[in-house]
Design an enzyme around this catalytic site. Structure first.
Site, PDB file in Angstrom:
ATOM      1  N   LEU A   1       0.813  -1.218   0.000  1.00 35.92           N
ATOM      2  CA  LEU A   1       0.000   0.000   0.000  1.00 35.92           C
ATOM      3  C   LEU A   1       0.845   1.267   0.000  1.00 35.92           C
ATOM      4  O   LEU A   1       0.478   2.266  -0.595  1.00 35.92           O
ATOM      5  CB  LEU A   1      -0.935   0.028   1.210  1.00 35.92           C
ATOM      6  CG  LEU A   1      -2.046  -1.006   1.212  1.00 35.92           C
ATOM      7  CD1 LEU A   1      -3.001  -0.723   2.357  1.00 35.92           C
ATOM      8  CD2 LEU A   1      -2.817  -0.990  -0.100  1.00 35.92           C
ATOM      9  N   ALA A   2       1.988   1.200   0.687  1.00 36.39           N
ATOM     10  CA  ALA A   2       2.824   2.398   0.768  1.00 36.39           C
ATOM     11  C   ALA A   2       3.241   2.856  -0.631  1.00 36.39           C
ATOM     12  O   ALA A   2       3.548   4.015  -0.856  1.00 36.39           O
ATOM     13  CB  ALA A   2       4.045   2.120   1.623  1.00 36.39           C
ATOM     14  N   LYS A   3       3.279   1.918  -1.568  1.00 37.12           N
ATOM     15  CA  LYS A   3       3.717   2.263  -2.919  1.00 37.12           C
ATOM     16  C   LYS A   3       2.547   2.725  -3.793  1.00 37.12           C
ATOM     17  O   LYS A   3       2.705   3.040  -4.952  1.00 37.12           O
ATOM     18  CB  LYS A   3       4.393   1.053  -3.573  1.00 37.12           C
ATOM     19  CG  LYS A   3       5.461   0.438  -2.684  1.00 37.12           C
ATOM     20  CD  LYS A   3       6.801   0.358  -3.384  1.00 37.12           C
ATOM     21  CE  LYS A   3       7.979   0.423  -2.434  1.00 37.12           C
ATOM     22  NZ  LYS A   3       8.273  -0.713  -1.677  1.00 37.12           N
ATOM     23  N   ARG A   4       1.359   2.659  -3.251  1.00 37.76           N
ATOM     24  CA  ARG A   4       0.152   3.002  -4.000  1.00 37.76           C
ATOM     25  C   ARG A   4      -0.441   4.270  -3.433  1.00 37.76           C
ATOM     26  O   ARG A   4      -0.869   4.286  -2.290  1.00 37.76           O
ATOM     27  CB  ARG A   4      -0.906   1.911  -3.762  1.00 37.76           C
ATOM     28  CG  ARG A   4      -0.690   0.661  -4.510  1.00 37.76           C
ATOM     29  CD  ARG A   4      -1.209   0.854  -5.903  1.00 37.76           C
ATOM     30  NE  ARG A   4      -0.734  -0.216  -6.737  1.00 37.76           N
ATOM     31  CZ  ARG A   4      -1.422  -1.310  -6.970  1.00 37.76           C
ATOM     32  NH1 ARG A   4      -2.598  -1.460  -6.429  1.00 37.76           N
ATOM     33  NH2 ARG A   4      -0.929  -2.234  -7.746  1.00 37.76           N
TER      34      ARG A   4
END
Ligand code: GLU
Length: 330
Positions: A262-265
């Site tokens: 999620l951190a990358k989204r």
């Protein structure tokens, strides 16, 4: 040191047990960080423990201005509160890591007095060239100990030196995790001499988190399972610093429907977006609780205080990841 196991310890005297949530202000809270905050809060509150909020802002290049206030605001919006931390203060202030660097410096000085640290000016490329086995983790290969023999002596530096921990050869650490069971790591062989202060002077997460959890007398650390691999290093450091390490509760990681982190989204995942789209906090808490399996599917609204009444941590046992449902328009 060999085959040490982290044992839950009774909290002494009249002191209340303590839990904590320690977000890094590198972006708005997303569903995963909100879930970690929620479970940390539930574990602390259900045990009658104090709840501490700590801002982990040491990695300055990654810190995003204004994020601390937004994270605090999002946590309050969700219905979470804290007994100690930013805005409320407390006996362990300051609760912002960038204001606690004197404690990290003292910890390194104490390790240095016992020859447990050394200065290292190797570049990543040099480490990669010499390292025998590539380490699968994000932190690069295991450090092969090139600077070990030099200790803290001043030399002609190729670049500003980092400080590394001299990991004892027999540091085989078993972490007894509330959700994940026993996790054993041979720290010397799998991680090697890890960095406590980077060459640019920034204190490493591994050091700061241990110094702060000891100073704040945290009893249980609840966070996502992606940090389980760090726990043996933290137990080792806590012992070398003469403290009682906390116990651990690594909860499943929330991933996008396709398994992406999620951190990358960015889009659709920050809880700000849900707020701005008009979702009620009780609805978001219910969504997180359903995802984690804390309540049966179908619950539409629940406030954290109400969730506390039905909270059964064993429903999180052994799960390493949960996935969001695919977006409706996919
Ligand atoms: N500050 C870390 C993060 O936001 C969490 C550290 C911890 O809970 O030990 O990922």
């Amino acid at each position: 040191m060999a085959h040490a196991t982290s044992q839950p310890e009774a909290v002494s005297g009249t002191e209340r047990a303590r839990g904590r949530f320690a977000p890094s202000p590198t972006g708005d809270l997303h569903l995963g960080s909100a879930a970690a905050g929620l479970v940390a809060w539930l574990l602390a509150r259900s045990a009658g423990a104090s709840f501490v909020l700590r801002v982990e802002d040491l990695d300055t290049p990654r810190v995003v201005q204004g994020t601390v206030q937004r994270q605090l605001d999002d946590l309050r919006w969700l219905g979470l509160d804290w007994d100690e931390g930013p805005a409320v203060g407390g006996p362990n202030a300051p609760y912002v890591q960038s204001e606690r660097c004197n404690l990290y410096a003292e910890a390194i000085a104490s390790l240095a007095r016992r020859d447990l640290v050394y200065l290292c000016d190797c570049s990543r490329a040099e480490v990669a060239r010499v390292a025998s086995a590539p380490h699968a983790g994000e932190e690069g290969p295991r450090y092969p100990g090139l600077c070990r023999e030099h200790g803290m002596r001043e030399r002609a530096w190729k670049r500003p030196p980092a400080v590394r921990l001299r990991v004892p050869d027999d540091a085989v650490i078993t972490v007894r995790d509330r959700f994940q069971g026993d996790f054993t790591q041979d720290v010397a062989r799998s991680v090697g001499d890890f960095v406590l202060r980077r060459g640019d002077g920034v204190y490493a997460y591994q050091l700061a988190v241990v110094v702060d959890d000891l100073a704040m007398r945290i009893g249980e650390v609840a966070r996502a399972v992606d940090l389980l691999d760090s726990a043996p290093r933290q137990v080792l450091l806590a012992r070398l610093l003469g403290g009682t390490q906390p116990t651990f509760a690594h909860l499943p990681l929330i991933l996008a429907h396709d398994g992406a982190r999620l951190a990358k989204r960015a889009r659709g995942v920050p809880i700000r977006d849900r707020r701005d789209a008009g979702q009620r906090p009780e609805s978001l808490v219910a969504e997180l609780a359903c995802l984690l399996g804390l309540v049966d599917a179908g619950a539409s609204e629940v406030a954290p205080r109400a969730l506390l009444d039905v909270f059964d941590p064993s429903r999180l046992d052994g799960r390493r990841e949960v996935r969001l449902p695919p977006p409706r328009n996919a």
